[in-house]
Design a protein around this motif. Structure first.
Motif, PDB file in Angstrom:
ATOM      1  N   HIS A 229       0.831  -1.208   0.000  1.00  0.00           N
ATOM      2  CA  HIS A 229       0.000   0.000   0.000  1.00  0.00           C
ATOM      3  C   HIS A 229       0.863   1.255   0.000  1.00  0.00           C
ATOM      4  O   HIS A 229       0.577   2.227  -0.726  1.00  0.00           O
ATOM      5  N   ALA A 230       1.938   1.220   0.826  1.00  0.00           N
ATOM      6  CA  ALA A 230       2.850   2.374   0.879  1.00  0.00           C
ATOM      7  C   ALA A 230       3.533   2.570  -0.469  1.00  0.00           C
ATOM      8  O   ALA A 230       3.705   3.706  -0.935  1.00  0.00           O
ATOM      9  N   THR A 231       3.912   1.447  -1.109  1.00  0.00           N
ATOM     10  CA  THR A 231       4.541   1.542  -2.434  1.00  0.00           C
ATOM     11  C   THR A 231       3.562   2.128  -3.443  1.00  0.00           C
ATOM     12  O   THR A 231       3.940   2.980  -4.272  1.00  0.00           O
ATOM     13  N   ASP A 232       2.300   1.681  -3.359  1.00  0.00           N
ATOM     14  CA  ASP A 232       1.284   2.226  -4.269  1.00  0.00           C
ATOM     15  C   ASP A 232       1.101   3.725  -4.031  1.00  0.00           C
ATOM     16  O   ASP A 232       0.972   4.503  -4.995  1.00  0.00           O
ATOM     17  N   HIS A 237       1.824   9.152  -5.711  1.00  0.00           N
ATOM     18  CA  HIS A 237       2.352  10.495  -5.431  1.00  0.00           C
ATOM     19  C   HIS A 237       3.398  10.889  -6.469  1.00  0.00           C
ATOM     20  O   HIS A 237       3.406  12.045  -6.963  1.00  0.00           O
ATOM     21  N   ARG A 238       4.266   9.915  -6.808  1.00  0.00           N
ATOM     22  CA  ARG A 238       5.285  10.194  -7.821  1.00  0.00           C
ATOM     23  C   ARG A 238       4.638  10.511  -9.161  1.00  0.00           C
ATOM     24  O   ARG A 238       5.045  11.464  -9.860  1.00  0.00           O
ATOM     25  N   PHE A 239       3.615   9.734  -9.515  1.00  0.00           N
ATOM     26  CA  PHE A 239       2.918   9.973 -10.777  1.00  0.00           C
ATOM     27  C   PHE A 239       2.230  11.327 -10.769  1.00  0.00           C
ATOM     28  O   PHE A 239       2.292  12.081 -11.762  1.00  0.00           O
ATOM     29  N   ARG A 244       1.924  16.811 -12.437  1.00  0.00           N
ATOM     30  CA  ARG A 244       1.842  18.243 -12.118  1.00  0.00           C
ATOM     31  C   ARG A 244       3.005  19.017 -12.741  1.00  0.00           C
ATOM     32  O   ARG A 244       2.812  20.124 -13.287  1.00  0.00           O
ATOM     33  N   MET A 245       4.177  18.438 -12.683  1.00  0.00           N
ATOM     34  CA  MET A 245       5.347  19.076 -13.302  1.00  0.00           C
ATOM     35  C   MET A 245       5.167  19.163 -14.808  1.00  0.00           C
ATOM     36  O   MET A 245       5.517  20.195 -15.432  1.00  0.00           O
ATOM     37  N   ARG A 246       4.594  18.115 -15.393  1.00  0.00           N
ATOM     38  CA  ARG A 246       4.350  18.147 -16.847  1.00  0.00           C
ATOM     39  C   ARG A 246       3.340  19.230 -17.199  1.00  0.00           C
ATOM     40  O   ARG A 246       3.537  19.991 -18.170  1.00  0.00           O
TER      41      ARG A 246
END
Length: 294
Positions: A229-232, A237-239, A244-246
């Motif tokens: 779950h933490a990895t997901d 969050h990374r995605f 957002r940066m894109r």
């Protein structure tokens, strides 16, 4: 003992010559069962040697019927750990008087109901009782023969035993030595015999350990699920951050492009104004020159 036992067996079945071990054992078991149930007349009908003799109570009853176990009233007819220990502790000195030696290992085998353990002692008891009957006076022997000859083997034999005509085994007492041997036998018996309380405790501990392993396995699964779950969450969050940066980069590019376009338009407008100013100055200069000439 083994030769006498074989002779008794041959006499009972009426055969001559050696028999296969399995066949002889089967016949002996059947004959001993018949002897116990129909002649000795125990309080319990013997159906399973290992189970019925595991507590040692019936051994004591056999010896009592042949006037050898004076303290039979202290035997305990239960299958508990302490009852077995108490009964076999009382059996050992009586059996020793009859020339039958048992050790703690053999006693534990009988207490645990191991196959053939009780049967071996019964073979020896049968031969010992035969020797006791032979040692009785002529009148007792004749009483037995008359009982058997009259077809009342069970009743006559049983009546003779209960009537107290059997010679009691005698052994020169050695008080200190016998007391030491009894203590040693009991110590070895207790040390080699699984304690019922310990067995119950082990079973309880086993249940707790099983539950502990179950909980640990569940905790491991929960940990794996939490880590997944933490990895997901990190991936999401990374995605989201990358997206957002894109989006910000696209917005910045759009803003830069629109401002460049606006700047280009402003530059073009400025150039047109400068060009207009140049033409205006030229006209003004031309008009001034024309007035001077005139």
């Amino acid at each position: 003992g083994s030769s006498n036992l074989h002779e008794w067996f041959i006499g009972q079945v009426g055969l001559v010559g050696p028999l296969p071990r399995s066949t002889k054992t089967g016949f002996m078991s059947e004959l001993l069962q018949n002897w116990l149930n129909n002649e000795v007349g125990l309080s319990t009908n013997v159906a399973n040697f290992e189970k019925d003799f595991a507590s040692g109570y019936l051994f004591g009853e056999i010896l009592h019927k042949f006037r050898q176990q004076d303290d039979f009233d202290q035997f305990i007819n239960k299958s508990s750990h302490e009852a077995k220990l108490s009964n076999f502790k009382r059996l050992e000195p009586t059996l020793k008087v009859l020339g039958i030696r048992i050790n703690a290992t053999q006693s534990n085998q009988m207490m645990n109901g191991e196959r053939g353990a009780s049967l071996r002692l019964l073979y020896q008891l049968k031969m010992a009782t035969e020797r006791l009957l032979l040692a009785t006076d002529a009148g007792a022997v004749q009483t037995k023969q008359r009982a058997v000859g009259a077809g009342g083997s069970a009743a006559g034999y049983k009546g003779m035993v209960l009537g107290g005509d059997v010679t009691k085994g005698i052994r020169v007492p050695r008080e200190h030595f016998d007391k030491h041997e009894r203590r040693l036998f009991e110590h070895r018996l207790r040390s080699t015999c699984p304690n019922a309380k310990q067995d119950r405790l082990k079973k309880v501990q086993a249940r707790f350990e099983k539950e502990m392993h179950k909980q640990e396995a569940m905790a491991d699964r929960m940990k794996v699920m939490e880590e997944a779950h933490a990895t997901d969450k990190r991936d999401i969050h990374r995605f989201a951050t990358r997206e957002r940066m894109r989006q910000n980069r696209l917005a910045k590019d759009d803003w830069t492009r629109s401002h460049i376009e606006q700047w280009s338009r402003n530059m073009d407008r400025r150039a047109e104004l400068e060009k207009h100013d140049v033409h205006f100055m030229r006209r003004m200069n031309q008009q001034h020159d024309d007035r001077v000439e005139s």
